[in-house]
Motif scaffolding. Sequence first.
Motif, PDB file in Angstrom:
ATOM      1  N   ASP A  23       0.858  -1.185   0.000  1.00  0.00           N
ATOM      2  CA  ASP A  23       0.000   0.000   0.000  1.00  0.00           C
ATOM      3  C   ASP A  23       0.889   1.227   0.000  1.00  0.00           C
ATOM      4  N   VAL A  24       0.534   2.201  -0.823  1.00  0.00           N
ATOM      5  CA  VAL A  24       1.219   3.487  -0.839  1.00  0.00           C
ATOM      6  C   VAL A  24       0.221   4.510  -0.316  1.00  0.00           C
ATOM      7  N   HIS A  25       0.572   5.163   0.792  1.00  0.00           N
ATOM      8  CA  HIS A  25      -0.310   6.149   1.414  1.00  0.00           C
ATOM      9  C   HIS A  25      -0.007   7.547   0.892  1.00  0.00           C
ATOM     10  N   ARG A  26      -1.018   8.383   0.892  1.00  0.00           N
ATOM     11  CA  ARG A  26      -0.877   9.786   0.483  1.00  0.00           C
ATOM     12  C   ARG A  26       0.269  10.444   1.249  1.00  0.00           C
TER      13      ARG A  26
ATOM     14  N   THR B  37       9.321   3.018  -2.303  1.00  0.00           N
ATOM     15  CA  THR B  37      10.246   2.504  -3.305  1.00  0.00           C
ATOM     16  C   THR B  37      10.270   0.988  -3.272  1.00  0.00           C
ATOM     17  N   LEU B  38      10.630   0.410  -4.391  1.00  0.00           N
ATOM     18  CA  LEU B  38      10.875  -1.022  -4.489  1.00  0.00           C
ATOM     19  C   LEU B  38      12.377  -1.215  -4.628  1.00  0.00           C
ATOM     20  N   ILE B  39      12.947  -2.094  -3.831  1.00  0.00           N
ATOM     21  CA  ILE B  39      14.370  -2.380  -3.932  1.00  0.00           C
ATOM     22  C   ILE B  39      14.557  -3.880  -4.068  1.00  0.00           C
TER      23      ILE B  39
ATOM     24  N   PRO C 182      17.607  -7.041  -5.928  1.00  0.00           N
ATOM     25  CA  PRO C 182      18.683  -7.305  -6.885  1.00  0.00           C
ATOM     26  C   PRO C 182      18.150  -7.337  -8.326  1.00  0.00           C
ATOM     27  N   ASN C 183      19.073  -7.310  -9.266  1.00  0.00           N
ATOM     28  CA  ASN C 183      18.706  -7.452 -10.668  1.00  0.00           C
ATOM     29  C   ASN C 183      17.890  -8.726 -10.858  1.00  0.00           C
ATOM     30  N   GLY C 184      16.831  -8.617 -11.639  1.00  0.00           N
ATOM     31  CA  GLY C 184      15.999  -9.784 -11.914  1.00  0.00           C
ATOM     32  C   GLY C 184      14.935 -10.058 -10.869  1.00  0.00           C
ATOM     33  N   ALA C 185      14.793  -9.186  -9.871  1.00  0.00           N
ATOM     34  CA  ALA C 185      13.828  -9.419  -8.801  1.00  0.00           C
ATOM     35  C   ALA C 185      12.391  -9.107  -9.199  1.00  0.00           C
ATOM     36  N   GLY C 186      12.201  -8.340 -10.283  1.00  0.00           N
ATOM     37  CA  GLY C 186      10.855  -8.033 -10.739  1.00  0.00           C
ATOM     38  C   GLY C 186      10.419  -6.590 -10.514  1.00  0.00           C
ATOM     39  N   LYS C 187      11.343  -5.711 -10.134  1.00  0.00           N
ATOM     40  CA  LYS C 187      10.990  -4.309  -9.868  1.00  0.00           C
ATOM     41  C   LYS C 187      10.400  -3.630 -11.098  1.00  0.00           C
ATOM     42  N   THR C 188      11.042  -3.769 -12.233  1.00  0.00           N
ATOM     43  CA  THR C 188      10.553  -3.144 -13.462  1.00  0.00           C
ATOM     44  C   THR C 188       9.241  -3.770 -13.895  1.00  0.00           C
ATOM     45  N   THR C 189       9.091  -5.048 -13.703  1.00  0.00           N
ATOM     46  CA  THR C 189       7.833  -5.717 -14.052  1.00  0.00           C
ATOM     47  C   THR C 189       6.691  -5.168 -13.210  1.00  0.00           C
ATOM     48  N   VAL C 190       6.917  -4.948 -11.915  1.00  0.00           N
ATOM     49  CA  VAL C 190       5.889  -4.350 -11.058  1.00  0.00           C
ATOM     50  C   VAL C 190       5.550  -2.943 -11.556  1.00  0.00           C
ATOM     51  N   PHE C 191       6.565  -2.149 -11.899  1.00  0.00           N
ATOM     52  CA  PHE C 191       6.323  -0.811 -12.438  1.00  0.00           C
ATOM     53  C   PHE C 191       5.497  -0.889 -13.724  1.00  0.00           C
ATOM     54  N   ASN C 192       5.808  -1.845 -14.586  1.00  0.00           N
ATOM     55  CA  ASN C 192       5.058  -2.011 -15.833  1.00  0.00           C
ATOM     56  C   ASN C 192       3.626  -2.489 -15.583  1.00  0.00           C
TER      57      ASN C 192
END
Length: 74
Positions: A27-30, A35-37, A39-49
């Motif tokens: 959950d992101v509150h007002r 942030t998502l942190i 290692p490489n390949g963890a899925g951060k960009t996929t979550v952003f997409n």
Amino acid sequence: MSGVLLSAKDLSVRFGGVLAVNKVGFDVHRGEVFTLIGPNGAGKTTVFNLISRIYTPTAGELLFEGQPLASVPP
């Protein structure tokens, strides 16, 4: 003003046989810096997409101000 701005519930996405994101939730509150942190390949960009609607979740849901994000155009 307080409250949940963005909510991810059990987000998962598969690309063929590869499970790229598995049951991610947050959950992101007002007014919050979030942030998502990881290692490489963890899925951060996929979550952003998923949030930006480039990808559609295989399972789970995204809510923006309590409304399903899938119900509005990208």
